[in-house]
Design a protein around this motif. Structure first.
Motif, PDB file in Angstrom:
ATOM      1  N   LEU C  39       0.838  -1.206   0.000  1.00 27.72           N
ATOM      2  CA  LEU C  39       0.000   0.000   0.000  1.00 27.72           C
ATOM      3  C   LEU C  39       0.870   1.252   0.000  1.00 27.72           C
ATOM      4  O   LEU C  39       0.580   2.228  -0.697  1.00 27.72           O
ATOM      5  N   THR C  40       1.960   1.223   0.802  1.00 28.17           N
ATOM      6  CA  THR C  40       2.861   2.377   0.850  1.00 28.17           C
ATOM      7  C   THR C  40       3.535   2.567  -0.496  1.00 28.17           C
ATOM      8  O   THR C  40       3.646   3.685  -1.008  1.00 28.17           O
ATOM      9  N   ASP C  41       3.946   1.446  -1.070  1.00 32.04           N
ATOM     10  CA  ASP C  41       4.637   1.479  -2.346  1.00 32.04           C
ATOM     11  C   ASP C  41       3.738   2.031  -3.454  1.00 32.04           C
ATOM     12  O   ASP C  41       4.212   2.581  -4.444  1.00 32.04           O
ATOM     13  N   GLN C  42       2.432   1.858  -3.247  1.00 32.33           N
ATOM     14  CA  GLN C  42       1.476   2.276  -4.280  1.00 32.33           C
ATOM     15  C   GLN C  42       1.017   3.705  -4.098  1.00 32.33           C
ATOM     16  O   GLN C  42      -0.018   4.082  -4.662  1.00 32.33           O
ATOM     17  N   TRP C  43       1.712   4.525  -3.323  1.00 33.39           N
ATOM     18  CA  TRP C  43       1.179   5.870  -3.085  1.00 33.39           C
ATOM     19  C   TRP C  43       0.874   6.627  -4.377  1.00 33.39           C
ATOM     20  O   TRP C  43      -0.124   7.357  -4.432  1.00 33.39           O
ATOM     21  N   PRO C  44       1.675   6.460  -5.458  1.00 35.39           N
ATOM     22  CA  PRO C  44       1.282   7.216  -6.649  1.00 35.39           C
ATOM     23  C   PRO C  44      -0.094   6.805  -7.169  1.00 35.39           C
ATOM     24  O   PRO C  44      -0.830   7.630  -7.710  1.00 35.39           O
ATOM     25  N   ALA C  45      -0.445   5.522  -6.985  1.00 35.97           N
ATOM     26  CA  ALA C  45      -1.756   5.080  -7.464  1.00 35.97           C
ATOM     27  C   ALA C  45      -2.876   5.779  -6.695  1.00 35.97           C
ATOM     28  O   ALA C  45      -3.900   6.151  -7.283  1.00 35.97           O
ATOM     29  N   PHE C  46      -2.679   5.984  -5.397  1.00 33.71           N
ATOM     30  CA  PHE C  46      -3.731   6.627  -4.607  1.00 33.71           C
ATOM     31  C   PHE C  46      -3.824   8.118  -4.927  1.00 33.71           C
ATOM     32  O   PHE C  46      -4.917   8.663  -5.063  1.00 33.71           O
ATOM     33  N   VAL C  47      -2.667   8.761  -5.047  1.00 38.89           N
ATOM     34  CA  VAL C  47      -2.670  10.181  -5.418  1.00 38.89           C
ATOM     35  C   VAL C  47      -3.285  10.349  -6.814  1.00 38.89           C
ATOM     36  O   VAL C  47      -4.120  11.241  -7.047  1.00 38.89           O
ATOM     37  N   ALA C  48      -2.883   9.472  -7.725  1.00 41.09           N
ATOM     38  CA  ALA C  48      -3.404   9.558  -9.095  1.00 41.09           C
ATOM     39  C   ALA C  48      -4.907   9.319  -9.120  1.00 41.09           C
ATOM     40  O   ALA C  48      -5.653   9.995  -9.848  1.00 41.09           O
ATOM     41  N   TYR C  49      -5.349   8.339  -8.317  1.00 35.27           N
ATOM     42  CA  TYR C  49      -6.793   8.065  -8.237  1.00 35.27           C
ATOM     43  C   TYR C  49      -7.536   9.315  -7.785  1.00 35.27           C
ATOM     44  O   TYR C  49      -8.543   9.717  -8.401  1.00 35.27           O
ATOM     45  N   ALA C  50      -7.050   9.961  -6.729  1.00 29.57           N
ATOM     46  CA  ALA C  50      -7.735  11.137  -6.191  1.00 29.57           C
ATOM     47  C   ALA C  50      -7.761  12.272  -7.224  1.00 29.57           C
ATOM     48  O   ALA C  50      -8.806  12.896  -7.450  1.00 29.57           O
ATOM     49  N   ILE C  51      -6.617  12.533  -7.863  1.00 22.83           N
ATOM     50  CA  ILE C  51      -6.559  13.642  -8.824  1.00 22.83           C
ATOM     51  C   ILE C  51      -7.456  13.360 -10.027  1.00 22.83           C
ATOM     52  O   ILE C  51      -8.227  14.227 -10.462  1.00 22.83           O
ATOM     53  N   SER C  52      -7.373  12.140 -10.559  1.00 22.44           N
ATOM     54  CA  SER C  52      -8.196  11.819 -11.727  1.00 22.44           C
ATOM     55  C   SER C  52      -9.674  11.786 -11.372  1.00 22.44           C
ATOM     56  O   SER C  52     -10.525  12.230 -12.162  1.00 22.44           O
ATOM     57  N   PHE C  53      -9.997  11.276 -10.172  1.00 22.78           N
ATOM     58  CA  PHE C  53     -11.396  11.227  -9.747  1.00 22.78           C
ATOM     59  C   PHE C  53     -11.999  12.626  -9.709  1.00 22.78           C
ATOM     60  O   PHE C  53     -13.057  12.883 -10.293  1.00 22.78           O
ATOM     61  N   PHE C  54     -11.303  13.551  -9.047  1.00 23.29           N
ATOM     62  CA  PHE C  54     -11.883  14.883  -8.920  1.00 23.29           C
ATOM     63  C   PHE C  54     -11.800  15.670 -10.229  1.00 23.29           C
ATOM     64  O   PHE C  54     -12.654  16.521 -10.488  1.00 23.29           O
ATOM     65  N   THR C  55     -10.805  15.367 -11.064  1.00 26.77           N
ATOM     66  CA  THR C  55     -10.763  16.027 -12.372  1.00 26.77           C
ATOM     67  C   THR C  55     -11.961  15.602 -13.216  1.00 26.77           C
ATOM     68  O   THR C  55     -12.653  16.444 -13.809  1.00 26.77           O
TER      69      THR C  55
END
Lengths: 214, 214, 214, 214
Positions: C39-55
């Motif tokens: 989960l820690t290693d995947q931080w870009p996936a979570f940040v990317a999910y949040a940015i793309s979701f709200f975009t």
């Protein structure tokens, strides 16, 4: 609850479930034999796709035919409808599992087909529960006549019994059980849930076939 | 903003998220033990599917019950609603991760269950925020009575507290935390968000249970 | 063409695309290190999910704000709208690719981020094209005032320029480019497309913030 | 059956199918060559995505243009529409298979392209069946004039013939067959199904191009 949003949500679930079915069709890709061989080998996936597609399609048609005669829905009906959708959503899983195992044969194929038939039976029972609740709670705009009630009972009994039989048949012959599921789809394509028409006249399907009723 | 399109978009997201849940059910296929063994081994996936399915279903029901009493939505409410959907969309991921790790046990199972409970808590808090904003900005067609406000506060507190507790419980017993999530779903199935009815009369759920209100 | 069905179809595409984003969050499962590490290693996936979701969420909000002031749409507008959806549908792919490569660094991370920013730029340009077409063909129920036209031009220029810059920045620092995409999402959350309100009064967003306009 | 729910369900299927197309774009990830190489190597996937996206988009536009002139639909039309959706739902599978095999060349690429063209032909024939049924059963609010009927016949014949030819061409040159599918999409983007406008005036597309008709 206004029935419009229940229909919109249900339509969304039906639409996603019916489209996800096709995800099962994926071939393994280069390095797994010729494409022709892979496509031929996958015949259960294509047959399963067609049967599940039209079964979901028919449930959607019947769902619409039923709910357009129900002016308002109560909370219990919303949850019975969720139970129906619970089985609809499981159909892509059941279809994929069945298609994967059917071509390998053996006891796994029999179990996979029984699971497939079981999900269809669950969906069919949930739809019958929705129908019986609507009739029993007098939520229909126009009540069913006795002859319509008999026709509806016969119709649900045939479907539920056929799926139940196909669970048993699955353990003897998975292909025969699949054929039953296909036959039920064809049967329901021609035989409709009897409900009153929105203009207020209760009618059997056969009487309404020539007008725009659906 | 007209509330119709907010509902249509939300219904779409609810419908896709609830249907994607079933993608987690996929079995590994031939060569990974018997199908019977695989299905038995996957029991957490089936339990998780059922709990997440009905939790999303309940949120959808409550979402509808709330918004049908809100004639128009402002921009802040649209973004609070997006925040709610942000957690709804994460539920299939949280469900799949939890189901995968639960049967392996150990600290990973505990963390996976805590993540699962955390997503549910986030979703629950976001729904409470939507509700409080609607009440606070007087966007309801008919204001809540003091007794309705108390009932709603109690209801949200119970859900939020239960999910919060289940995050902690997850680190002691993942199965107990899963049971809490299931219990919350059953609780919300019978306990409704108090809101005014569209005909203008504010009412507690218990008073409206016998009519067509939802 | 009635705008209702264009909105319904677009809402469906937005809803599916925003929900598919979460498919990227899948962890590799047991045997690939601890879950906490994954989960820690995947931080870009979570940040990317949040940015793309709200975009995507913001584009949907702006899409609604624009089209509710357009009584009828012509064929060219339908195809410009399809072009917008073409980029929206590509966002889950661009997000997944970016998230996968960002944590590996190197030239692949830079290219993946440039592709991500490029899809956002394409989406932004397509939305500007839809807006300019609507204004240019006088399809708005109420024409824009000169000050609204200036505000809209500024708004689109800022978004398009920011995404364009982030394509270039991606080759120097992928993380900085991701931060720009996040900043644009925050900017658009507070800054609205200026359009006339349905009641006929043309207004700048700032003037309408206190009423129910969206 | 009220046409509203048929449109809502069809829109849902179109929206999901068009969004699932982008799932094919996934790259293999780190360890499979540079990202630049993978993206370049995947050019058929991007071309296929674009062609299938706009083909589904056009079918959706034409579907809307046709059904908005049909006040009520009967049961047979519902099932013809399901047949159309059956092929639409298969397009992501056909697109993925074609894109995967096209870059490997050989007989598999030819078969994959023929399957792709075959699904497009099936979709095109199903749409023609829907159209002919609507005209033959006089379900249009305003009947077609003879010149409109001729224009529609020509239009469907061109599309069906082109896809049929591309099935054959696929076995000689898959790329040429793909080019035909792309050309058909461009053709249909500019050439519309002739139908009456809702205000009651039957008109050829060319006559309606300047107004809001679609």
């Amino acid at each position: 609850m206004d029935r419009g949003r229940l229909e919109a949500f249900s339509d969304g679930v039906f639409a996603v479930a019916i489209t996800l079915l096709a995800l099962n069709l994926a071939v393994a890709g280069p390095g797994h034999g010729t494409l022709a061989h892979q496509l031929t080998d996958q015949w259960p996936a294509f047959v399963a796709y067609a049967i599940s597609f039209f079964t979901i399609g028919i449930i959607w048609v019947n769902h619409h035919a039923l709910f357009r005669t129900v002016p308002a829905v109560d909370r219990a009906l919303v949850f019975l409808n969720l139970l129906l959708l619970f089985f609809v959503v499981a159909i892509p899983f059941a279809t994929a599992t069945m298609a994967t195992y059917l071509r390998h044969g053996g006891s796994d194929a029999r179990l996979a087909m029984a699971v497939f038939a079981g999900v269809f039976e669950g969906m069919s029972l949930a739809f019958a529960a929705v129908f019986l609740y609507v009739v029993g709670r007098r939520l229909l705009a126009v009540p069913l006549t006795p002859s319509m009630a008999r026709a509806a009972t016969l119709r649900f009994t045939i479907g539920n019994a056929a799926y139940l039989v196909s669970i048993g048949v699955a353990f003897a012959s998975p292909s025969a059980a699949l054929a039953i599921a296909g036959a039920v789809a064809v049967y329901y394509m021609f035989e409709r849930t009897p409900t009153a028409t929105p203009d207020g006249s209760a009618s059997l399907p056969s009487e309404a076939d020539e007008d725009e009723g659906c």
